[in-house]
Scaffold this motif. Structure first.
Motif, PDB file in Angstrom:
ATOM      1  N   GLN A   1       0.833  -1.205   0.000  1.00 19.21           N
ATOM      2  CA  GLN A   1       0.000   0.000   0.000  1.00 19.21           C
ATOM      3  C   GLN A   1       0.869   1.257   0.000  1.00 19.21           C
ATOM      4  O   GLN A   1       0.570   2.227  -0.708  1.00 19.21           O
ATOM      5  N   ALA A   2       1.948   1.232   0.771  1.00 21.28           N
ATOM      6  CA  ALA A   2       2.846   2.388   0.815  1.00 21.28           C
ATOM      7  C   ALA A   2       3.502   2.617  -0.543  1.00 21.28           C
ATOM      8  O   ALA A   2       3.589   3.751  -1.030  1.00 21.28           O
ATOM      9  N   ALA A   3       3.969   1.545  -1.181  1.00 16.18           N
ATOM     10  CA  ALA A   3       4.577   1.676  -2.507  1.00 16.18           C
ATOM     11  C   ALA A   3       3.554   2.204  -3.505  1.00 16.18           C
ATOM     12  O   ALA A   3       3.871   3.038  -4.360  1.00 16.18           O
ATOM     13  N   PHE A   4       2.328   1.741  -3.383  1.00 18.25           N
ATOM     14  CA  PHE A   4       1.252   2.189  -4.277  1.00 18.25           C
ATOM     15  C   PHE A   4       1.011   3.690  -4.125  1.00 18.25           C
ATOM     16  O   PHE A   4       0.909   4.410  -5.117  1.00 18.25           O
ATOM     17  N   MET A   5       0.923   4.165  -2.883  1.00 17.05           N
ATOM     18  CA  MET A   5       0.704   5.601  -2.683  1.00 17.05           C
ATOM     19  C   MET A   5       1.821   6.408  -3.343  1.00 17.05           C
ATOM     20  O   MET A   5       1.561   7.388  -4.050  1.00 17.05           O
ATOM     21  N   GLN A   6       3.039   6.009  -3.110  1.00 17.63           N
ATOM     22  CA  GLN A   6       4.172   6.734  -3.688  1.00 17.63           C
ATOM     23  C   GLN A   6       4.100   6.708  -5.210  1.00 17.63           C
ATOM     24  O   GLN A   6       4.301   7.734  -5.876  1.00 17.63           O
ATOM     25  N   ASP A   7       3.790   5.554  -5.779  1.00 16.95           N
ATOM     26  CA  ASP A   7       3.797   5.409  -7.233  1.00 16.95           C
ATOM     27  C   ASP A   7       2.669   6.207  -7.889  1.00 16.95           C
ATOM     28  O   ASP A   7       2.873   6.810  -8.945  1.00 16.95           O
ATOM     29  N   VAL A   8       1.488   6.219  -7.280  1.00 15.57           N
ATOM     30  CA  VAL A   8       0.387   6.993  -7.860  1.00 15.57           C
ATOM     31  C   VAL A   8       0.693   8.486  -7.772  1.00 15.57           C
ATOM     32  O   VAL A   8       0.486   9.232  -8.736  1.00 15.57           O
TER      33      VAL A   8
ATOM     34  N   LYS B   1      -0.874   3.352   9.167  1.00 20.27           N
ATOM     35  CA  LYS B   1      -0.197   2.449   8.251  1.00 20.27           C
ATOM     36  C   LYS B   1       1.015   3.180   7.649  1.00 20.27           C
ATOM     37  O   LYS B   1       1.040   4.414   7.581  1.00 20.27           O
ATOM     38  N   PRO B   2       2.011   2.443   7.180  1.00 17.87           N
ATOM     39  CA  PRO B   2       3.225   3.093   6.649  1.00 17.87           C
ATOM     40  C   PRO B   2       2.953   4.084   5.522  1.00 17.87           C
ATOM     41  O   PRO B   2       3.695   5.065   5.374  1.00 17.87           O
ATOM     42  N   ALA B   3       1.908   3.857   4.724  1.00 19.49           N
ATOM     43  CA  ALA B   3       1.601   4.786   3.627  1.00 19.49           C
ATOM     44  C   ALA B   3       1.377   6.196   4.149  1.00 19.49           C
ATOM     45  O   ALA B   3       1.753   7.180   3.494  1.00 19.49           O
ATOM     46  N   ALA B   4       0.765   6.317   5.335  1.00 22.43           N
ATOM     47  CA  ALA B   4       0.477   7.637   5.888  1.00 22.43           C
ATOM     48  C   ALA B   4       1.745   8.437   6.137  1.00 22.43           C
ATOM     49  O   ALA B   4       1.749   9.670   6.033  1.00 22.43           O
ATOM     50  N   LEU B   5       2.831   7.752   6.461  1.00 20.21           N
ATOM     51  CA  LEU B   5       4.080   8.431   6.794  1.00 20.21           C
ATOM     52  C   LEU B   5       4.857   8.872   5.558  1.00 20.21           C
ATOM     53  O   LEU B   5       5.886   9.541   5.667  1.00 20.21           O
ATOM     54  N   LEU B   6       4.366   8.510   4.368  1.00 15.70           N
ATOM     55  CA  LEU B   6       5.028   8.910   3.127  1.00 15.70           C
ATOM     56  C   LEU B   6       4.530  10.247   2.600  1.00 15.70           C
ATOM     57  O   LEU B   6       5.168  10.841   1.734  1.00 15.70           O
TER      58      LEU B   6
END
Length: 529
Positions: free
Chosen positions: A300-307, A360-365
């Motif tokens: 999910q974190a990688a997805f947020m960054q990539d989008v 979740k880690p995505a939030a910290l990105l």
């Protein structure tokens, strides 16, 4: 004749909107209002990139019969109301909004469209109380409740984009919308209004002509010009096939806001919107559900960054995530997209507020993403076969009926005989298209930005195979597979999240060009609006 009239209407609206912008930009640059200049959002003369989090409200009634806008019942605890009364609710909202701001979000999109309807009309359900649209006293309480919510968001440096119920549904809704616009016309916290959520799914008319949609949105444009001249407005589009009826290139919105979720679809949908709508655009909703089991938090974190990076690479003006915290009693995709789960506790940086749930880690990105430097956009490897279908390939050419010149960016949609599975593709710079499918396509709709739509059935396409044989539809495999049933993970070239070249969209190009049977549809002519 009707297309000529539509063109004249659009020309007048464009001239009027342009004139207003030229007059007001200098004035707005000296205020706290967000405005558009050269297809980017500006605040105080500097670029403003909305990093937006969707937020779902609920509603309460106080002992004094006031309406309070509170957090969703699934925020903090699941299906439990933590705070009652204005002060307690404000404290809970303060905690949420401070955390959202600390994470790096600067905007929230708030779902104020959660109106219900009975035989009397539309209302906000607050406990057992119904605050009714059309009742003057109730409307005053609704507006006051929304105002206090917006003020709390403003105190934490957040802009607000309210999603409202489409005012074309009833005269009472339009009257209330007018009051809402007037009430907040001097409030710069309101960044923009979202007048309708996903017409493709929620239009109240089953089939609509493009000129009808233009007429409706032109009226909304007039409401904004008259009652909220310092704020922006948009519509939340769901996917490129909205062009069949609610054509974003024709509609006089300030900017296009669209929603995209499935990893196989996202790069292609971003590519299409960025090339063919001719307006500033943002992603208003995206997300990847992560339960840390079938889909990990790291994915999910990688997805947020990539989008986010795709949006910036494609020249997008904003990025929005769905949503604040995990939901309950819904399907997997909706339940686990939230940036907070329901385990443990999270404190704001100053320790003043405690939110139930762990980030979740995505939030910290979110905050580090602001430093990203955009790269050149590339056309996705699956742009013409988004879901990797392998049974059938249908080719054809889209031309302008008057000039016979090729139409680039046309959207081609095919359905199987029972309308249970649909497939999309786009035309290239030569007007050519290839529509891949696992089942025989019988029903078709085709349109392009600023062109009329054609709809027809066709079951006489002759199919051949490089391997020879006679085409038999009953022997095709996986005929009922549609995007909900197709995972992006098998298409990834690199699956190791620790690999430097990992990307949620690094697909194997060879997976999107194979087929067993091929047929040609010939030439389709479209009329320009």
């Amino acid at each position: 004749m009707r297309f000529k009239s539509l063109a004249i209407l659009l020309l007048c609206l464009s001239f009027f909107a342009t004139s207003c912008q030229k007059t007001d930009k200098k004035k707005l640059s000296q205020t706290d209002f967000i405005y558009l200049e050269n297809n980017v959002f500006k605040l105080h003369g500097k670029t403003f990139f909305p990093v937006m989090l969707n937020y779902i409200p609920s509603f309460q009634v106080t002992e004094n019969d006031e309406m309070v806008v509170a957090p969703c019942i699934d925020y903090d605890s699941v299906q439990f109301v933590e705070a009652r009364g204005k002060e307690a609710v404000k404290q809970q909202l303060d905690g949420h909004f401070q955390l959202i701001s600390e994470l790096g979000f600067n905007t929230i999109r708030v779902c104020f469209d959660r109106l219900q309807q009975d035989e009397v009309g539309y209302y906000y359900a607050a406990d057992e109380r119904k605050f009714r649209i059309g009742n003057e006293q109730d409307e005053a309480k609704i507006l006051n409740g929304i105002n206090e919510f917006v003020a709390t968001a403003a105190a934490h440096g957040l802009k607000v984009m309210p999603l409202i119920k489409a005012p074309a549904l009833s005269q009472e809704l339009e009257n209330f919308t007018t009051k809402l616009l007037r009430y907040f016309q001097q409030n710069p916290t309101i960044f923009a209004y979202d007048f309708m959520n996903e017409p493709l799914y929620f239009d109240w008319v089953e089939k609509r002509d493009k000129k009808d949609a233009v007429s409706i949105v032109s009226h909304w444009r007039q409401l904004m010009t008259q009652y909220a001249p310092n704020q922006l407005f948009t519509i939340g589009f769901s996917e490129p096939i909205e062009v069949f009826e609610w054509d974003p290139s024709l509609l006089p919105v300030d900017f296009v806001e669209f929603h995209t979720y499935h990893p196989l679809r996202i790069p292609s949908e971003i590519y299409w919107y960025s090339h063919y709508v001719g307006k500033p655009w943002i992603i208003g909703e995206t997300g990847l559900p992560a339960d840390n089991d079938s889909i990990s938090y790291a994915e999910q974190a990688a997805f947020m960054q990539d989008v986010y990076q795709l949006v910036r690479d494609a020249g997008g003006c904003g990025f929005g995530w769905w949503d604040f915290q995990e939901a309950s009693d819904t399907h997997f995709e909706a339940q686990y997209t939230g940036l907070l789960n329901h385990e443990g506790r999270t404190q704001t940086a100053d320790g003043k507020y405690t939110i139930m749930g762990t980030l979740k880690p995505a939030a910290l990105l979110v905050k580090p993403l602001a430093d990203y430097t955009p790269k050149a956009q590339k056309r996705p490897v699956n742009y013409y076969n988004i879901l990797g279908y392998k049974n059938i390939r249908i080719t054809g050419t889209i031309l302008d009926m008057r000039t016979h010149k090729p139409i680039e960016g046309a959207v081609i949609r095919g359905w199987n005989e029972w309308w249970s599975v649909g497939m999309n593709t786009f035309s290239d710079e030569n007007g050519h298209f290839t529509l891949y499918a696992n089942d025989l396509c019988v029903h078709f709709e085709i349109s392009a930005p600023r062109y009329d739509k054609v709809k027809f059935d066709k079951n006489d396409i002759h199919f051949t195979s490089p391997h020879g044989g006679t085409f038999n539809v009953s022997q095709l495999s996986d005929r009922e597979r549609e995007y909900h049933q197709i995972s992006f993970q098998p298409f990834l070239r690199k699956k190791d999240l620790n690999c430097k070249s990992y990307s949620s969209f690094n697909f194997k190009s060879e997976e999107f060009s194979s087929y067993e049977w091929s047929g040609d549809m010939g030439t389709i002519l479209l009329i320009r609006n």
